[in-house]
Motif scaffolding. Structure first.
Motif, PDB file in Angstrom:
ATOM      1  N   LYS A 148       0.830  -1.207   0.000  1.00  0.00           N
ATOM      2  CA  LYS A 148       0.000   0.000   0.000  1.00  0.00           C
ATOM      3  C   LYS A 148       0.869   1.264   0.000  1.00  0.00           C
ATOM      4  O   LYS A 148       0.660   2.197  -0.774  1.00  0.00           O
ATOM      5  CB  LYS A 148      -0.880  -0.028   1.253  1.00  0.00           C
ATOM      6  CG  LYS A 148      -2.162   0.750   1.130  1.00  0.00           C
ATOM      7  CD  LYS A 148      -3.200  -0.016   0.359  1.00  0.00           C
ATOM      8  CE  LYS A 148      -4.566   0.580   0.554  1.00  0.00           C
ATOM      9  NZ  LYS A 148      -5.439   0.209  -0.566  1.00  0.00           N
TER      10      LYS A 148
ATOM     11  N   LEU B 240      -4.274  -3.447  -5.857  1.00  0.00           N
ATOM     12  CA  LEU B 240      -4.761  -2.070  -6.024  1.00  0.00           C
ATOM     13  C   LEU B 240      -6.043  -1.962  -6.839  1.00  0.00           C
ATOM     14  O   LEU B 240      -6.664  -0.910  -6.865  1.00  0.00           O
ATOM     15  CB  LEU B 240      -3.665  -1.209  -6.676  1.00  0.00           C
ATOM     16  CG  LEU B 240      -2.352  -1.141  -5.906  1.00  0.00           C
ATOM     17  CD1 LEU B 240      -1.344  -0.301  -6.658  1.00  0.00           C
ATOM     18  CD2 LEU B 240      -2.558  -0.591  -4.504  1.00  0.00           C
TER      19      LEU B 240
ATOM     20  N   GLN C 191      -4.507   3.257   7.626  1.00  0.00           N
ATOM     21  CA  GLN C 191      -3.259   2.985   6.918  1.00  0.00           C
ATOM     22  C   GLN C 191      -2.075   3.133   7.860  1.00  0.00           C
ATOM     23  O   GLN C 191      -2.051   4.027   8.708  1.00  0.00           O
ATOM     24  CB  GLN C 191      -3.089   3.968   5.761  1.00  0.00           C
ATOM     25  CG  GLN C 191      -3.945   3.629   4.562  1.00  0.00           C
ATOM     26  CD  GLN C 191      -3.596   4.519   3.396  1.00  0.00           C
ATOM     27  OE1 GLN C 191      -3.386   5.717   3.562  1.00  0.00           O
ATOM     28  NE2 GLN C 191      -3.538   3.956   2.208  1.00  0.00           N
TER      29      GLN C 191
END
Length: 397
Positions: free
Chosen positions: A52, A141, A190
């Protein structure tokens, strides 16, 4: 305690130098291929950065002018060991091709490296590496139909209109699509990207970037110093290029050929040699500087063309981490990351596939290299050596 921390820091720098130098010696195929090599080394093998965060870093570097792959490498170096880590990563990745091109300009000027068999073999290696990167990044993704559609839009758009500024436009449109499509999307928090850079340092870097962009042309007009004029030309070229090394070619040609600093034949010979060496295409500047002013000119040109990229990525990183964690911007970033997959597929076809797979034998060899990399899990340097040997043998058939 301080001594232990110091030793750990030195160890990190040495590790970054060794890994980035190996990449600098084996990463053939241009900026998109470099991202594939980085993905394999930094994400899959060493796990210095997760999927990520790597995608987010690539997305940021697509927005900034300059050599995107070099900026990604600098960013990863900064994450590992601060600004010194970024400098070390840059030196390791860039220095091998700088040395090759300076030596070429000094000793081997006029040697045609463009059509040799081993060079063609290395182009086929790039096919295998980028194909693996597309599979890995696409799976992570573009997991849903909306993001697959954004990736498809980016791929089709950049295949039909191969222009660097159109590429930036595609990324901006994808960000807008992501923002509206994923406004209500809830995702786990995140992980924070650890960039040991203060905002003060970041602001200083951005100020220096703009200051030099304004000041150098003024100094060039006020003085007759050849070195300042040369530094200004390379710095401006490095500051205004979106889309990677291939795009810098016309800019540099306009700067140096019409002004008589070097002739067109020398310019094109150096560009051919640049395709034959690993590492970033921006190191073409090392060749040009050497032809104009010896090896000192080569080093000056290299520093000048890469300095904007370094100042921009170090200046942007601390602010980027805050922005990308903003819930309102997460959707936009999801759109950008999907677009990056589309851009990878587009670049995989043109120029990588079209310039590398010229026959059924090339395709068969690419399939073997891909299997060695993906299924047998062999390290990239083994694939590079196999590609060079295979390309040489195929040229004899």
């Amino acid at each position: 305690m301080h001594q232990i921390k110091k030793n750990k820091s030195y160890k990190s720098l040495i590790e970054i130098l060794l890994v980035s130098t190996r990449l600098g010696l084996t990463s053939f195929g241009g900026p998109i291929a470099h991202l594939g090599y980085f993905h394999e080394e930094y994400v899959r093998r060493r796990k210095w950065i997760d999927e990520k965060n790597y995608a987010d870093l690539v997305a940021l570097c697509q927005f900034l002018p300059g050599p995107a792959s070099s900026q990604v490498g600098i960013g990863i170096g900064v994450m590992r060991a601060g600004v010194l880590g970024g400098i070390t990563s840059f030196i390791g990745f860039t220095l091998p091709s700088v040395i090759f091109l300076i030596l070429f300009a000094v000793l081997l000027h006029g040697l045609d490296l463009g059509e040799t068999g081993w060079i063609h073999g290395l182009k086929i290696v790039a096919v295998a590496v980028v194909a693996q990167a597309i599979l890995g990044m696409g799976k992570n993704l573009t997991p849903d139909l909306k993001r697959k559609a954004i990736a498809l839009f980016a791929m089709v758009g950049t295949l039909l209109w191969q222009d660097a500024f159109f590429q930036v436009g595609v990324i901006l449109i994808s960000a807008l699509l992501g923002f509206f499509l994923y406004k209500q999307h809830s995702e786990r928090e995140q992980p924070k990207m650890d960039f040991p850079i203060s905002r003060g340092c970041a602001v200083f870097c951005l100020t220096v970037f703009l200051g030099l962009l304004i000041l150098l042309p003024i100094l060039k007009e006020l003085t007759d110093l050849h070195w300042i004029a040369m530094f200004d030309s390379f710095y401006r070229s490095g500051s205004l290029v979106f889309g990677g090394g291939h795009v810098v070619l016309p800019l540099l040609e306009r700067e140096f050929v019409p002004t008589g600093w070097l002739d067109k034949e020398s310019f094109l010979a150096g560009y051919g040699a640049t395709q034959a060496v690993p590492g970033p295409l921006f190191t073409f500047a090392a060749y040009l500087g050497t032809v104009m002013n010896g090896w000192q000119g080569g080093l000056l040109a290299t520093i000048a063309i890469f300095l904007p990229a370094f100042l921009l990525i170090v200046g942007a990183l601390p602010f980027w981490d805050t922005l990308r964690r903003d819930p309102k911007l997460k959707g936009a970033l999801m759109g950008v990351n999907a677009a990056v997959v589309g851009l990878l597929i587009s670049a995989f076809y043109q120029p990588i596939w079209t310039s590398s797979i010229l026959s059924s034998l090339d395709f068969a060899f690419a399939a073997i290299l891909f299997s060695m990399l993906v299924y047998w899990k062999l390290p990239p340097w083994v694939i590079v050596i196999t590609g060079a040997i295979g390309g040489t043998l195929m040229s004899l058939i």
